[in-house]
Design an enzyme around this catalytic site. Sequence first.
Site, mmCIF file in Angstrom:
data_model
loop_
_atom_site.group_PDB
_atom_site.id
_atom_site.type_symbol
_atom_site.label_atom_id
_atom_site.label_comp_id
_atom_site.label_asym_id
_atom_site.label_seq_id
_atom_site.Cartn_x
_atom_site.Cartn_y
_atom_site.Cartn_z
ATOM 1 N N SER A 187 0.866 -1.181 0.000
ATOM 2 C CA SER A 187 0.000 0.000 0.000
ATOM 3 C C SER A 187 0.901 1.229 0.000
ATOM 4 O O SER A 187 2.080 1.136 0.376
ATOM 5 C CB SER A 187 -0.861 0.006 1.276
ATOM 6 O OG SER A 187 -1.486 1.249 1.460
ATOM 7 N N TYR B 62 -1.993 -1.276 10.763
ATOM 8 C CA TYR B 62 -2.154 -1.499 9.320
ATOM 9 C C TYR B 62 -0.952 -0.933 8.554
ATOM 10 O O TYR B 62 -0.370 -1.615 7.703
ATOM 11 C CB TYR B 62 -3.455 -0.858 8.823
ATOM 12 C CG TYR B 62 -3.617 -0.990 7.323
ATOM 13 C CD1 TYR B 62 -3.879 -2.229 6.750
ATOM 14 C CD2 TYR B 62 -3.459 0.108 6.481
ATOM 15 C CE1 TYR B 62 -3.998 -2.370 5.369
ATOM 16 C CE2 TYR B 62 -3.576 -0.017 5.109
ATOM 17 C CZ TYR B 62 -3.849 -1.258 4.562
ATOM 18 O OH TYR B 62 -3.956 -1.390 3.184
#
Length: 250
Positions: free
Chosen positions: A131, A144
Amino acid sequence: MKALITGASSGLGRDMARELAARGYDLILVARREDRLRLLAAELPVRTEIICADLADAGAVYDLHARVRGEDVAAVVNNAGFGLFGAFSETDLDAELRMLDVNCRAVHILTKLFLRDFKAQNRGCILNVASSAGFMAGPLMATYYATKNYVLRLTQAIREEVRQAGSAVKVSALCPGPVNTEFNQVAHVRFASRGLDSRRVAAYAVDGMLRGRGVMVPGAEMKAVLALRRFAPETLVTRIAYHIQHRKNG
Ligand SMILES: NC(=O)c1ccc[n+]([C@@H]2O[C@H](COP(=O)([O-])OP(=O)(O)OC[C@H]3O[C@@H](n4cnc5c(N)ncnc54)[C@H](OP(=O)(O)O)[C@@H]3O)[C@@H](O)[C@H]2O)c1
């Protein structure tokens, strides 16, 4: 030739399955929601195998590799993953440990086991979905962001090892910013900016994986943000990240 995709029941995984099917790959679709995988398989014009597995369970991850090892797998997409919003002192520890298991441990195991297979055959592609969160610290989504830093750095390092070994195996990382999928509902956030179209990101990712690209950042906007970020001190980037995350509170 087959491609295995984890997290194929939704979002980017489902769209990467469609892209790989359009390029003629037979598919091994992995996720927990069998009904979703069956719907996808029914739509695709290639042979598909459905494997229901909870990748938070390390045993299920080893079983997955063992089950498909004898098959003609030429591409593996480690895509399954999820996020969780909230201050680190407040968020649920069990949910975060499951996140580490899915986002990091399962990716780690599958990358190692398939890399060994692929190196022995001197062919194959591995795409790890990280990401843009992998480039920085992420207050209010601390775990995360940390998992995606792990995936990105692991993938970059392995890519260099493979290159130094002169192997033809391709190892890539995908680092998108916001993409319109079910990610938000699962993480209980709403994006601070407009999300990219999942099908377009999937096409870009599959194309890059097959070409053997390294770190892929879809979209001009996120490329520009990450380029500018290099000129800002880390503490400032972390502060800005806090404010962006704060606006995401869903
Ligand atoms: N959307 C974004 O803005 C964005 C941005 C950057 C990176 N990413 C990354 O892209 C990847 C795909 O996410 P998405 O955006 O497509 O979200 P999504 O629509 O929520 O899809 C997530 C997929 O992961 C699977 N999954 C989650 N937990 C699992 C588990 N324990 N075992 C097996 N499969 C599991 C889900 O399947 P089941 O629930 O059926 O198991 C689902 O297919 C993730 O790694 C995410 O971190 C997303």
